[in-house]
Every structure is written in structure tokens, then in C-alpha cells.
Design a protein around this motif. Structure first.
Motif, PDB file in Angstrom:
ATOM      1  N   SER A 228     -18.967  21.170 -10.788  1.00 21.42           N
ATOM      2  CA  SER A 228     -18.907  22.366  -9.963  1.00 21.42           C
ATOM      3  C   SER A 228     -17.456  22.572  -9.531  1.00 21.42           C
ATOM      4  CB  SER A 228     -19.805  22.226  -8.737  1.00 21.42           C
ATOM      5  OG  SER A 228     -21.152  22.063  -9.119  1.00 21.42           O
ATOM      6  N   LYS A 229     -17.137  23.784  -9.058  1.00 24.13           N
ATOM      7  CA  LYS A 229     -15.757  24.079  -8.707  1.00 24.13           C
ATOM      8  C   LYS A 229     -15.671  24.898  -7.422  1.00 24.13           C
ATOM      9  CE  LYS A 229     -14.991  23.999 -13.589  1.00 24.13           C
ATOM     10  NZ  LYS A 229     -15.173  24.783 -14.815  1.00 24.13           N
TER      11      LYS A 229
ATOM     12  N   ILE B 230      -2.570  28.814  -7.102  1.00 26.72           N
ATOM     13  CA  ILE B 230      -3.996  28.902  -7.411  1.00 26.72           C
ATOM     14  C   ILE B 230      -4.558  27.481  -7.443  1.00 26.72           C
ATOM     15  CG2 ILE B 230      -5.702  29.604  -9.127  1.00 26.72           C
ATOM     16  CD1 ILE B 230      -3.784  31.817  -9.979  1.00 26.72           C
ATOM     17  N   ILE B 231      -5.650  27.267  -6.723  1.00 26.20           N
ATOM     18  CA  ILE B 231      -6.239  25.935  -6.553  1.00 26.20           C
ATOM     19  C   ILE B 231      -7.631  25.912  -7.165  1.00 26.20           C
ATOM     20  CG2 ILE B 231      -6.881  24.141  -4.906  1.00 26.20           C
ATOM     21  CD1 ILE B 231      -5.121  25.572  -2.835  1.00 26.20           C
ATOM     22  N   LYS B 232      -7.892  24.885  -7.972  1.00 26.94           N
ATOM     23  CA  LYS B 232      -9.247  24.702  -8.501  1.00 26.94           C
ATOM     24  C   LYS B 232      -9.666  23.255  -8.286  1.00 26.94           C
ATOM     25  CE  LYS B 232     -10.023  25.429 -12.946  1.00 26.94           C
ATOM     26  NZ  LYS B 232     -10.390  26.110 -14.222  1.00 26.94           N
ATOM     27  N   ASN B 233     -10.726  23.055  -7.512  1.00 25.83           N
ATOM     28  CA  ASN B 233     -11.257  21.726  -7.207  1.00 25.83           C
ATOM     29  C   ASN B 233     -12.508  21.469  -8.044  1.00 25.83           C
ATOM     30  OD1 ASN B 233      -9.585  21.129  -4.575  1.00 25.83           O
ATOM     31  ND2 ASN B 233     -10.408  23.180  -4.301  1.00 25.83           N
ATOM     32  N   PHE B 234     -12.563  20.316  -8.703  1.00 25.61           N
ATOM     33  CA  PHE B 234     -13.692  19.938  -9.544  1.00 25.61           C
ATOM     34  C   PHE B 234     -14.483  18.838  -8.843  1.00 25.61           C
ATOM     35  CE2 PHE B 234     -10.431  21.721 -12.116  1.00 25.61           C
ATOM     36  CZ  PHE B 234     -11.006  22.256 -13.249  1.00 25.61           C
TER      37      PHE B 234
ATOM     38  N   ASP C  80     -20.943  15.260  -1.588  1.00 25.60           N
ATOM     39  CA  ASP C  80     -20.317  15.625  -2.857  1.00 25.60           C
ATOM     40  C   ASP C  80     -19.052  14.788  -3.064  1.00 25.60           C
ATOM     41  OD1 ASP C  80     -22.287  17.536  -2.853  1.00 25.60           O
ATOM     42  OD2 ASP C  80     -20.951  19.219  -2.393  1.00 25.60           O
ATOM     43  N   GLN C  81     -18.704  14.576  -4.335  1.00 28.49           N
ATOM     44  CA  GLN C  81     -17.497  13.821  -4.666  1.00 28.49           C
ATOM     45  C   GLN C  81     -16.544  14.705  -5.465  1.00 28.49           C
ATOM     46  OE1 GLN C  81     -16.814  10.001  -4.317  1.00 28.49           O
ATOM     47  NE2 GLN C  81     -17.943  10.759  -2.531  1.00 28.49           N
ATOM     48  N   ILE C  82     -15.353  14.934  -4.912  1.00 25.54           N
ATOM     49  CA  ILE C  82     -14.341  15.712  -5.614  1.00 25.54           C
ATOM     50  C   ILE C  82     -13.614  14.789  -6.583  1.00 25.54           C
ATOM     51  CG2 ILE C  82     -12.399  17.302  -5.381  1.00 25.54           C
ATOM     52  CD1 ILE C  82     -13.166  17.598  -2.421  1.00 25.54           C
ATOM     53  N   ILE C  83     -13.493  15.219  -7.836  1.00 21.73           N
ATOM     54  CA  ILE C  83     -12.849  14.400  -8.859  1.00 21.73           C
ATOM     55  C   ILE C  83     -11.351  14.698  -8.934  1.00 21.73           C
ATOM     56  CG2 ILE C  83     -12.861  13.762 -11.289  1.00 21.73           C
ATOM     57  CD1 ILE C  83     -15.456  13.200  -9.828  1.00 21.73           C
ATOM     58  N   GLU C  84     -11.038  15.972  -9.044  1.00 23.28           N
ATOM     59  CA  GLU C  84      -9.641  16.359  -9.212  1.00 23.28           C
ATOM     60  C   GLU C  84      -9.409  17.734  -8.598  1.00 23.28           C
ATOM     61  OE1 GLU C  84      -8.242  17.866 -12.929  1.00 23.28           O
ATOM     62  OE2 GLU C  84     -10.245  17.893 -13.822  1.00 23.28           O
ATOM     63  N   THR C  85      -8.150  18.001  -8.328  1.00 18.25           N
ATOM     64  CA  THR C  85      -7.707  19.327  -7.888  1.00 18.25           C
ATOM     65  C   THR C  85      -6.532  19.732  -8.765  1.00 18.25           C
ATOM     66  OG1 THR C  85      -8.422  19.034  -5.592  1.00 18.25           O
ATOM     67  CG2 THR C  85      -6.708  20.672  -6.012  1.00 18.25           C
TER      68      THR C  85
END
Length: 376
Positions: free
Chosen positions: A95-96, A124-128, A140-145
């Protein structure tokens, strides 16, 4: 794993122009999960970072985009603008959460059929991330930004990948990328194990290049013309009302991209939206795969350029000994379908950015090709 060698080969040229120092990664491996345990193996510890110079800030928190705790991704001010896409890119079912950081007193210029025009200094920021239900965790666990920064001096976009730590307190700049072992519960409550690949800087460039320049991909007017759950308002209208965008008076004046997962939308529009967001960043005029002659953007009306009855420019392993990119009415004879169903190097499409098959996407494109008139 499949992409690891490609990752390190691709950064050889990067190393020659960028000075950086590496801290030795912690040799103590994290406890390996059992099959009954869902989660992520390989998220960074505080000492597992790379220090870089003249590229970007070391820690995500150094930018002051978000309030603490950082993992909540709560904007620190009004100019960190949340946005969503009608048809998002598939990335191993992650998810993002997306944001645009707009410089003070600057505005976005509306473009009807292209990426919006952003002012210098935009980020521009995109969080995965994966949800708590998918990982069997309490949150939730954020993997990368991933950041895409429009530098005010060079006037060029620069991609920067940040990898989060296990505690979700920080993300660190990691220019070489990183492979992470993921165990995820899918929609049928079965466990999927795969390697999630955080791209290195050069791999980011592969997708974001157009006419030799790095450009944003997602934030087009037709993609962001939709309601936003945070603002309870159409995103274009929100930008207009807050004087963040010029060149348009209302979202009603803008085209809209369909959601390829929305089965109430006609099959052709859903399929074309899917190909646009997942393939057209390379397969378009000026894209990395422009020489293929295959143009998969949503607005392309020439079905030959979309691939119907079009032979590949270069035959080989990726063609599966098939003759045409798309054979109307026959998915099994279409190179496009063949490549979507594989994960092997030199065969799979997209070439990077996925380590799992998108079952829903494959089903959609398969139905679409089967529905095409054989006379097209």
C-alpha cells in the motif's frame, strides 16, 4: 536473489561520481521468522545505515515533513499535501501513502494530459507499507519512503530512497537499495513469501526518465481527479481552493482516469488504465522503451502502437517464441501476456519494481485481450 546482481551492477557508474562512506552492516542477523510468523526480515537497525554527501539528508526526519511519531505520517504543516491516485502502480501488493511538499508561496500549474508542472523546490513523497492484517502485527509497517526532489539550483529531479527501521521511528537514506524478506497474508489468508526490493538511485531513474530527463510519473490531473479521504474533497478542488494550483477552475474541467480495480467501469478503460500506470512510464514517446514502438499510455488511440498485431522490434527470450505483442482474442499467443506472467530476468515485464505476480492485473489484461475484436 533475482535483482540483487542487477542492483549492484547498476550502481557502478553511480559510485564513480558520488562520494560516500559505508558503515559495516550489523553482522548479527535478525531472528528468522517461522512459517507461522508473518512480517519483514531485514529492516534497518540504527547502525545499519549509509552516510552520503551532497545528495540528500541522512534521515527522513531531518526534512521535517511529518510530526512525531514519524510512522503516523502526519503532515507537519499545510504545505505537505496528501494525495491519492485513481489507478496506482502495482508494487508487490504494498500500500502507499503519497504527499506533495509545496514550497512557500509557490503553486502547481495545471496540465490536462501530462504530469502537473511543479515549482522548483517541490518534493514528492511516496511511502510503501504493508498493513497490520497482512503482517500479523499490531500496526502497519512502512518499508521505504521514496523522495523525488526538484532541486532549485540544478532544476532537475533527484530520486532518493529511504529505508525504515524495525521500530518505525526513522528511515535512512540508502542509495544502494536493499532487499527485504517479506511474509504476507494475501486476500485468501494464505501466506506469501517473497523478496521486496528497495531500488537504488539508478533503478529509480530507469522508470522516471523521459527524453533523458527524470520526471514524476503519478501526479497527473486525470490521476488525482478524485476524492481524498483526508480532506473529504476532490483533490483538484482542494488544490484550487487553497491557491496551490493555477490554470483550472474546477475538477469538472479535468479528465479522469478510471480505477482499473473498479469492475463497474468498462473492461477496455480498466485495461488501458492498468497498462498506462504499470507500463507506459517506459512504453511511451521519450520513455526508456521508446525504441520498442509499443506505446501503452491511456490516450494512445492507434491500436497497432498499443501492440495489436504488432511484431516485437527484437525477438528473443522475452518473446516466448510468439509473433505479436498482442493477438486480438488470443491472450495465450500474446507476448504482452507471456511477459506479465513471468518473474524470470529477461522475460518479465515490468523489468524492475516487482518480485511477485499481480494476479488481479494478469486476469484483467487476459480478459481484455480475449475481448478484442480479431479485426482490430
Amino acid at each position: 536473489m533475482r535483482l540483487r546482481m542487477n542492483r549492484y551492477l547498476s550502481v557502478i557508474s553511480l559510485i564513480s561520481i558520488i562520494c560516500f562512506g559505508c558503515k559495516k552492516e550489523n553482522s548479527k542477523k535478525e531472528e528468522i521468522y517461522t512459517k507461522k510468523q508473518l512480517g519483514i526480515s531485514g529492516l534497518l537497525t540504527p547502525v545499519d545505515t549509509v552516510t552520503t554527501y551532497d545528495i540528500g539528508l541522512k534521515r527522513l526526519s531531518d526534512y521535517d515533513f511529518f510530526e512525531k511519531p514519524l510512522y503516523l505520517l502526519k503532515p507537519a504543516n499545510k504545505r505537505v499535501i496528501s494525495y491519492e491516485l485513481n489507478s496506482p502502480l502495482f508494487t508487490d501488493y504494498a500500500s502507499k501513502k503519497r504527499f506533495i511538499v509545496l514550497p512557500k508561496d509557490k503553486t502547481i500549474s495545471y496540465k490536462e494530459n501530462d504530469v502537473l508542472e511543479f515549482p522548483l523546490g517541490t518534493i514528492i513523497i511516496k511511502n510503501f507499507y504493508y498493513t497490520s492484517n497482512e503482517l500479523g502485527k499490531s500496526r502497519d509497517q512502512i518499508i521505504e519512503t521514496r523522495l523525488l526532489i526538484l532541486d532549485s539550483i540544478s532544476k532537475k529531479w533527484t530520486p532518493l530512497p529511504y529505508v525504515w527501521n524495525e521500530d518505525q521511528t526513522e528511515a535512512y537514506l540508502y542509495i544502494l537499495g536493499k532487499d527485504l524478506d517479506i511474509v504476507r497474508k494475501n486476500a485468501k489468508s494464505n501466506e506469501d513469501s517473497f523478496v521486496y526490493s528497495v531500488p537504488n538511485i539508478n533503478m529509480c531513474k530507469n522508470c522516471h526518465v523521459k527524453d533523458t530527463k527524470i520526471v514524476p510519473l503519478g501526479p497527473t490531473a486525470r490521476q488525482i481527479n478524485r476524492m481524498n479521504e483526508v480532506y473529504h474533497q476532490n483533490q483538484l478542488d482542494y488544490l484550487i481552493a487553497n491557491n496551490f494550483m493555477t490554470g483550472i477552475e474546477s475538477s469538472e474541467d479535468s479528465p479522469k482516469m478510471p480505477n482499473y480495480l473498479d469492475k463497474t467501469v468498462n473492461l477496455n478503460d480498466r485495461a488501458r488504465a492498468y497498462l498506462d500506470v504499470n507500463c507506459a512510464h517506459c512504453h511511451r514517446k521519450g520513455g526508456a522503451a521508446k525504441t520498442s514502438g509499443l506505446h501503452l499510455n491511456f490516450l494512445q488511440n492507434d491500436m497497432y502502437k498499443v501492440g495489436v498485431n504488432k511484431p516485437p522490434v527484437a525477438a528473443g527470450k522475452g518473446s516466448g517464441n510468439l509473433d505479436f505483442d498482442i493477438v486480438a482474442g488470443k491472450p495465450s499467443e500474446s507476448i504482452l501476456m507471456y511477459r506479465m506472467k513471468h518473474l524470470e530476468p529477461d522475460i518479465m515485464m515490468p523489468e524492475i519494481g516487482k518480485n511477485t505476480l499481480h494476479k488481479e492485473g494478469i486476469e484483467l489484461i487476459e480478459k481484455w485481450i480475449a475481448s478484442l475484436d480479431k479485426t482490430d
